[in-house]
Design a protein around this motif. Sequence first.
Motif, short mmCIF file in Angstrom:
data_model
loop_
_atom_site.label_atom_id
_atom_site.label_comp_id
_atom_site.label_asym_id
_atom_site.label_seq_id
_atom_site.Cartn_x
_atom_site.Cartn_y
_atom_site.Cartn_z
N ASP A 115 -35.50 -0.39 -53.47
CA ASP A 115 -34.76 -0.57 -52.21
C ASP A 115 -35.01 0.62 -51.27
OD1 ASP A 115 -33.68 -2.99 -52.97
OD2 ASP A 115 -31.83 -2.10 -53.77
N VAL A 116 -34.96 1.80 -51.83
CA VAL A 116 -35.16 3.00 -51.02
C VAL A 116 -36.59 3.03 -50.48
CG1 VAL A 116 -35.28 5.52 -51.07
CG2 VAL A 116 -33.41 4.35 -52.23
N ARG A 117 -37.56 2.70 -51.32
CA ARG A 117 -38.96 2.73 -50.89
C ARG A 117 -39.22 1.70 -49.79
NH1 ARG A 117 -42.90 5.16 -54.00
NH2 ARG A 117 -44.40 3.51 -53.56
N GLU A 118 -38.64 0.51 -49.92
CA GLU A 118 -38.86 -0.51 -48.90
C GLU A 118 -38.20 -0.11 -47.58
OE1 GLU A 118 -40.92 -3.09 -48.89
OE2 GLU A 118 -41.53 -2.37 -50.87
N THR A 119 -37.05 0.56 -47.65
CA THR A 119 -36.42 1.06 -46.43
C THR A 119 -37.29 2.12 -45.78
OG1 THR A 119 -34.20 0.60 -47.28
CG2 THR A 119 -34.37 2.18 -45.47
N GLN A 120 -37.81 3.03 -46.58
CA GLN A 120 -38.71 4.06 -46.06
C GLN A 120 -39.97 3.43 -45.48
OE1 GLN A 120 -39.05 6.24 -49.74
NE2 GLN A 120 -37.65 7.85 -49.06
N ARG A 121 -40.48 2.45 -46.17
CA ARG A 121 -41.69 1.75 -45.72
C ARG A 121 -41.47 1.10 -44.36
NH1 ARG A 121 -44.00 -3.33 -49.26
NH2 ARG A 121 -45.84 -3.87 -48.03
N ALA A 122 -40.33 0.43 -44.19
CA ALA A 122 -40.02 -0.22 -42.92
C ALA A 122 -39.90 0.79 -41.80
CB ALA A 122 -38.73 -1.03 -43.05
N ARG A 123 -39.29 1.94 -42.07
CA ARG A 123 -39.13 2.97 -41.04
C ARG A 123 -40.48 3.55 -40.64
NH1 ARG A 123 -33.85 6.39 -43.01
NH2 ARG A 123 -34.62 7.82 -41.43
N VAL A 124 -41.35 3.77 -41.62
CA VAL A 124 -42.68 4.29 -41.32
C VAL A 124 -43.47 3.29 -40.48
CG1 VAL A 124 -44.91 4.87 -42.35
CG2 VAL A 124 -42.81 5.84 -43.30
N LEU A 146 -45.56 4.31 -31.96
CA LEU A 146 -46.44 5.42 -31.58
C LEU A 146 -47.85 4.93 -31.24
CD1 LEU A 146 -45.34 8.07 -34.24
CD2 LEU A 146 -44.93 8.17 -31.78
N PHE A 147 -48.38 4.02 -32.04
CA PHE A 147 -49.70 3.48 -31.75
C PHE A 147 -49.70 2.79 -30.39
CE2 PHE A 147 -50.48 2.81 -36.58
CZ PHE A 147 -50.79 4.16 -36.73
N ALA A 148 -48.61 2.06 -30.09
CA ALA A 148 -48.54 1.34 -28.82
C ALA A 148 -48.38 2.28 -27.64
CB ALA A 148 -47.38 0.35 -28.85
N ASP A 149 -47.58 3.33 -27.80
CA ASP A 149 -47.28 4.23 -26.68
C ASP A 149 -48.35 5.27 -26.44
OD1 ASP A 149 -44.92 2.87 -26.29
OD2 ASP A 149 -43.67 4.33 -27.35
N HIS A 150 -48.93 5.80 -27.53
CA HIS A 150 -49.86 6.93 -27.40
C HIS A 150 -51.29 6.60 -27.81
CE1 HIS A 150 -46.30 9.29 -26.64
NE2 HIS A 150 -45.81 8.98 -27.82
N GLY A 151 -51.48 5.44 -28.43
CA GLY A 151 -52.80 5.07 -28.91
C GLY A 151 -52.99 5.45 -30.37
N ASP A 191 -46.80 12.93 -36.69
CA ASP A 191 -46.01 12.22 -35.68
C ASP A 191 -45.21 11.09 -36.32
OD1 ASP A 191 -47.17 13.75 -33.61
OD2 ASP A 191 -48.86 12.36 -33.43
N ILE A 192 -45.84 10.38 -37.23
CA ILE A 192 -45.19 9.23 -37.88
C ILE A 192 -44.05 9.70 -38.77
CG2 ILE A 192 -45.52 7.30 -39.47
CD1 ILE A 192 -48.46 7.18 -38.47
N THR A 193 -44.28 10.71 -39.60
CA THR A 193 -43.24 11.17 -40.51
C THR A 193 -42.04 11.74 -39.74
OG1 THR A 193 -44.34 13.33 -40.74
CG2 THR A 193 -44.85 11.64 -42.38
N LYS A 194 -42.33 12.45 -38.67
CA LYS A 194 -41.23 13.01 -37.86
C LYS A 194 -40.40 11.90 -37.24
CE LYS A 194 -40.28 16.13 -33.99
NZ LYS A 194 -40.89 17.03 -32.96
N GLY A 195 -41.06 10.92 -36.67
CA GLY A 195 -40.33 9.82 -36.04
C GLY A 195 -39.57 8.96 -37.03
N ALA A 196 -40.14 8.79 -38.23
CA ALA A 196 -39.50 7.94 -39.24
C ALA A 196 -38.45 8.67 -40.05
CB ALA A 196 -40.57 7.38 -40.19
N GLY A 197 -38.44 10.00 -39.95
CA GLY A 197 -37.46 10.78 -40.71
C GLY A 197 -37.76 10.80 -42.20
#
Length: 237
Positions: free
Chosen positions: A39-48, A55-60, A68-74
């Motif tokens: 459950d925890v891994r799937e939640t982390q996966r969804a956040r990532v 980020l890909f859409a906004d910055h390319g 960038d991804i880890t910071k945004g996903a917490g």
Amino acid sequence: MRSTDATVPPATAAIVLQLLAGATPTPLPRHRHDLSRDDVRETQRARVVATAIELFADHGYSQTNVQDITKGAGVSRKTFYELYANKEDVFLDAYQAVGVLIGEAGLGVDDTDDLSLTPETMIEYAQRLLLVMAFAPAATRMFFLEALGAGPRVRLRRNQAIDEFVTTTAPALRDFRTRYEPDLPTLTIEQCHVAVAACIELITQYLADHEAATLALLAPRLVDAVRAIVIPNYHSE
């Protein structure tokens, strides 16, 4: 490290969509809790995945890195690399997640077996598909504007997805021609590819100058493009 060949569960895909729609991420517990490791891994996966899509859409794709991804996903870098080998793997997971959501909405390639096209149902189907895309505008921009620059594995998966869609919609398109233009030769698979490619190009051009949230407005143009290829001489009364 998890294999990206694994299917994204519908529940995880739903969390991704909720996060993209602006939902506040549920804080992960730091102490004893009743959640399973999965459950925890799937939640982390969804956040990532949701963070990476934005980020890909906004910055390319090329300008976004793992930090960038880890910071945004917490999540920590350690957690990221337990889930993915690199950001290309995240992109592939994002492809799967949105594919699951489209299938859950009854618009996936598995839902075209009984599709009987008419000029009216073509508009309805195009509008429904575009509305799903509009509901997750960051994902739509990412797939149409960033996928070609996201590495060979992503390009291969994109081509496979297009091939799958063409193969499964070809019978409906051929039946459409037979009913409305019976004097024309049977529609070839190449012509079906051209019809789908025309729609992809129209969507890509539209996204370059318009917000993805307004994509449903494009439905009549997509239908006109398909009809020009499939039933070029037919004119409704």
